[in-house]
Scaffold this active site. Structure first.
Site, PDB file in Angstrom:
ATOM      1  N   LYS A  68     152.711 -30.520 -59.607  1.00  0.00           N
ATOM      2  CA  LYS A  68     152.969 -30.136 -59.000  1.00  0.00           C
ATOM      3  C   LYS A  68     154.605 -31.031 -58.061  1.00  0.00           C
ATOM      4  CE  LYS A  68     148.362 -28.650 -57.812  1.00  0.00           C
ATOM      5  NZ  LYS A  68     147.508 -28.553 -57.395  1.00  0.00           N
ATOM      6  N   ASP A 105     147.494 -24.158 -52.609  1.00  0.00           N
ATOM      7  CA  ASP A 105     145.917 -25.041 -52.297  1.00  0.00           C
ATOM      8  C   ASP A 105     145.629 -24.690 -50.487  1.00  0.00           C
ATOM      9  OD1 ASP A 105     145.825 -25.747 -55.206  1.00  0.00           O
ATOM     10  OD2 ASP A 105     147.428 -27.417 -55.000  1.00  0.00           O
ATOM     11  N   ASN A 154     144.460 -44.579 -50.852  1.00  0.00           N
ATOM     12  CA  ASN A 154     145.203 -43.617 -52.329  1.00  0.00           C
ATOM     13  C   ASN A 154     145.178 -45.016 -53.382  1.00  0.00           C
ATOM     14  OD1 ASN A 154     145.949 -41.695 -54.020  1.00  0.00           O
ATOM     15  ND2 ASN A 154     147.962 -42.968 -54.367  1.00  0.00           N
ATOM     16  N   THR A 156     147.377 -46.542 -55.245  1.00  0.00           N
ATOM     17  CA  THR A 156     148.655 -46.825 -54.814  1.00  0.00           C
ATOM     18  C   THR A 156     148.824 -46.201 -53.429  1.00  0.00           C
ATOM     19  OG1 THR A 156     148.843 -45.440 -57.204  1.00  0.00           O
ATOM     20  CG2 THR A 156     151.030 -46.391 -56.828  1.00  0.00           C
TER      21      THR A 156
HETATM   22  P1  NAP Z   1     147.821 -35.233 -59.027  1.00  0.00           P
HETATM   23  O1  NAP Z   1     149.323 -34.898 -58.445  1.00  0.00           O
HETATM   24  O2  NAP Z   1     148.155 -35.589 -60.090  1.00  0.00           O
HETATM   25  O3  NAP Z   1     147.492 -36.057 -57.615  1.00  0.00           O
HETATM   26  C1  NAP Z   1     146.252 -37.289 -58.307  1.00  0.00           C
HETATM   27  C2  NAP Z   1     145.565 -38.052 -57.218  1.00  0.00           C
HETATM   28  O4  NAP Z   1     144.446 -38.855 -57.974  1.00  0.00           O
HETATM   29  C3  NAP Z   1     146.670 -39.642 -56.776  1.00  0.00           C
HETATM   30  O5  NAP Z   1     146.428 -39.404 -55.128  1.00  0.00           O
HETATM   31  C4  NAP Z   1     145.945 -40.576 -58.118  1.00  0.00           C
HETATM   32  O6  NAP Z   1     146.210 -41.789 -56.798  1.00  0.00           O
HETATM   33  C5  NAP Z   1     144.417 -40.087 -57.619  1.00  0.00           C
HETATM   34  N1  NAP Z   1     144.111 -40.606 -59.340  1.00  0.00           N
HETATM   35  C6  NAP Z   1     143.792 -39.369 -59.838  1.00  0.00           C
HETATM   36  N2  NAP Z   1     142.707 -41.380 -61.272  1.00  0.00           N
HETATM   37  C7  NAP Z   1     142.392 -41.615 -60.422  1.00  0.00           C
HETATM   38  C8  NAP Z   1     141.576 -43.080 -60.500  1.00  0.00           C
HETATM   39  N3  NAP Z   1     141.246 -42.995 -61.653  1.00  0.00           N
HETATM   40  N4  NAP Z   1     141.423 -43.743 -59.168  1.00  0.00           N
HETATM   41  C9  NAP Z   1     141.939 -43.465 -58.042  1.00  0.00           C
HETATM   42  N5  NAP Z   1     142.473 -42.673 -57.957  1.00  0.00           N
HETATM   43  C10 NAP Z   1     142.760 -41.559 -59.111  1.00  0.00           C
HETATM   44  O7  NAP Z   1     146.802 -34.968 -58.973  1.00  0.00           O
HETATM   45  P2  NAP Z   1     146.416 -32.787 -58.066  1.00  0.00           P
HETATM   46  O8  NAP Z   1     147.436 -31.623 -58.188  1.00  0.00           O
HETATM   47  O9  NAP Z   1     146.635 -33.116 -56.304  1.00  0.00           O
HETATM   48  O10 NAP Z   1     144.718 -32.746 -58.471  1.00  0.00           O
HETATM   49  C11 NAP Z   1     143.956 -33.737 -58.129  1.00  0.00           C
HETATM   50  C12 NAP Z   1     142.346 -33.192 -58.957  1.00  0.00           C
HETATM   51  O11 NAP Z   1     142.229 -31.712 -57.788  1.00  0.00           O
HETATM   52  C13 NAP Z   1     142.047 -32.841 -59.905  1.00  0.00           C
HETATM   53  O12 NAP Z   1     140.657 -32.979 -60.769  1.00  0.00           O
HETATM   54  C14 NAP Z   1     142.923 -31.252 -60.050  1.00  0.00           C
HETATM   55  O13 NAP Z   1     141.592 -30.705 -60.851  1.00  0.00           O
HETATM   56  C15 NAP Z   1     141.809 -31.064 -58.618  1.00  0.00           C
HETATM   57  N6  NAP Z   1     142.189 -29.948 -58.039  1.00  0.00           N
HETATM   58  C16 NAP Z   1     141.353 -28.544 -57.397  1.00  0.00           C
HETATM   59  C17 NAP Z   1     141.324 -27.792 -56.917  1.00  0.00           C
HETATM   60  C18 NAP Z   1     140.650 -26.551 -56.748  1.00  0.00           C
HETATM   61  O14 NAP Z   1     141.373 -25.776 -55.755  1.00  0.00           O
HETATM   62  N7  NAP Z   1     139.453 -27.122 -56.192  1.00  0.00           N
HETATM   63  C19 NAP Z   1     143.271 -27.385 -56.373  1.00  0.00           C
HETATM   64  C20 NAP Z   1     143.970 -28.594 -56.834  1.00  0.00           C
HETATM   65  C21 NAP Z   1     143.491 -29.834 -57.846  1.00  0.00           C
HETATM   66  P3  NAP Z   1     147.784 -42.418 -58.101  1.00  0.00           P
HETATM   67  O15 NAP Z   1     149.343 -42.346 -57.165  1.00  0.00           O
HETATM   68  O16 NAP Z   1     147.009 -43.986 -57.501  1.00  0.00           O
HETATM   69  O17 NAP Z   1     148.539 -42.342 -59.169  1.00  0.00           O
END
Ligand code: NAP
Length: 289
Positions: A68, A105, A154, A156
């Site tokens: 994104k 979002d 977060n 990180t």
């Molecule tokens: P993203 O941009 O890749 O961000 C992921 C975030 O989660 C980062 O802050 C990352 O931290 C953290 N993270 C990932 N794995 C982790 C772990 N094992 N322990 C601690 N922190 C962790 O992803 P995104 O697009 O924001 O999406 C995040 C989640 O939201 C996904 O599961 C997605 O399916 C869900 N989502 C749902 C909707 C909905 O409509 N309900 C909409 C959008 C997203 P770091 O910075 O440390 O890597």
């Protein structure tokens, strides 16, 4: 017969995504002969995938984890709101051949949060777990609709700090006075008492890894709302634990439906058949995603 267009989602991994089932059902409901495909795009191939969108005439895509933020550099134009958020989840191939990025979002999240919880945002102290693409949209929308205290935790730390600077700039640009703070990821459990909205924006707890929680909710304010944007499973372990502790909970499904409906409206110019979209997603989730 109406023109057929190709749409899709680019993410990695993408096999779990319910966007294809949701959008294809919506097209069928409105008698549109379009098709929505799941494209598994590894980070290394993101630029080529965006170029392919132009070259193949793919009319629009949604963008999900982990693209994104990185995708912005490959687009010709960014909608002002998506620019302020710093993340794009919807791309449209315009008639002039230029690609324009949007973010649905934050709006999808806020719409579902308000509808389901009747939250009073000016009285809300929010803790955001995660600082990725979804978190950015949610944070901007919370501020836009009156929330004046946001703390970010977060894994990180520097990404939390970057987001807090970005949100402070957003508030300055819009003449808003508020407080943005960062805490260490491992401090978040013991700090949960200080917040009346806690939002998991990380993928922790998402199928198939459903036995883990982002933080342990040691203590909660009475009337705290615990929100999880993970929607598969509908009720994550984090939400189940929050409910046991007496919190009000807010599931991720309606955000998914509303962000998809807004994207659908960009794609087609038609009002999204939200009830049908919800119905097929729920059916699929009941079958195990
Ligand atoms: P993203 O941009 O890749 O961000 C992921 C975030 O989660 C980062 O802050 C990352 O931290 C953290 N993270 C990932 N794995 C982790 C772990 N094992 N322990 C601690 N922190 C962790 O992803 P995104 O697009 O924001 O999406 C995040 C989640 O939201 C996904 O599961 C997605 O399916 C869900 N989502 C749902 C909707 C909905 O409509 N309900 C909409 C959008 C997203 P770091 O910075 O440390 O890597």
């Amino acid at each position: 017969m109406t023109e057929s267009k190709l749409f899709g989602i680019i993410a990695h991994p993408v096999h779990h995504s319910l966007s294809p089932v949701m959008h294809n059902a919506a097209f069928a409901e409105l008698g549109l002969h379009h098709y929505y495909h799941a494209f598994d795009v590894q980070p290394l191939h993101l630029k080529a995938a965006i170029e392919a969108m132009k070259n193949l005439g793919i009319a629009g895509v949604n963008v999900s984890i982990p693209h994104k933020e990185k995708v912005i550099q490959y687009l010709d134009e960014i909608d002002d709101e998506a620019k302020a958020i710093g993340a794009v989840n919807t791309i449209l191939l315009q008639e002039d051949g230029r690609l324009k990025g949007y973010n649905t979002d934050g709006a999808g999240y806020l719409q579902s949060l308000v509808a389901e919880t009747e939250i009073n945002l000016p009285q809300t102290k929010a803790l955001l777990l995660g600082a990725g693409g979804a978190s950015k949209g949610i944070a901007v929308y919370l501020i836009k609709h009156g929330c004046r205290e946001i703390t970010i935790a977060n894994r990180t730390r520097n990404k939390a700090e970057e987001l807090s600077i970005q949100l402070e700039e957003y508030m300055n640009d819009h003449g808003i006075v508020g407080k943005i703070a960062c805490i260490e990821w491992k401090e978040a459990s013991s700090s949960s008492i200080n917040f009346n909205l806690i939002v998991n924006t990380t993928p922790i707890g998402m199928w198939p890894n459903i036995e883990i929680v982002p933080i342990h909710l040691d203590h909660l304010e009475s009337n705290t709302i615990v929100s999880d944007i993970v929607y598969n499973p509908l009720q994550t372990l984090f939400l189940a634990q929050a409910e046991q502790k007496g919190a009000r909970i807010h599931q991720g499904l309606e955000m998914f439906i509303y962000q998809g409906a807004l994207a659908f409206e960009y794609f087609t110019g038609e009002k999204a058949p939200v009830d049908r979209m919800r119905e097929v997603v729920l059916e699929r989730l009941k079958q195990g995603g």
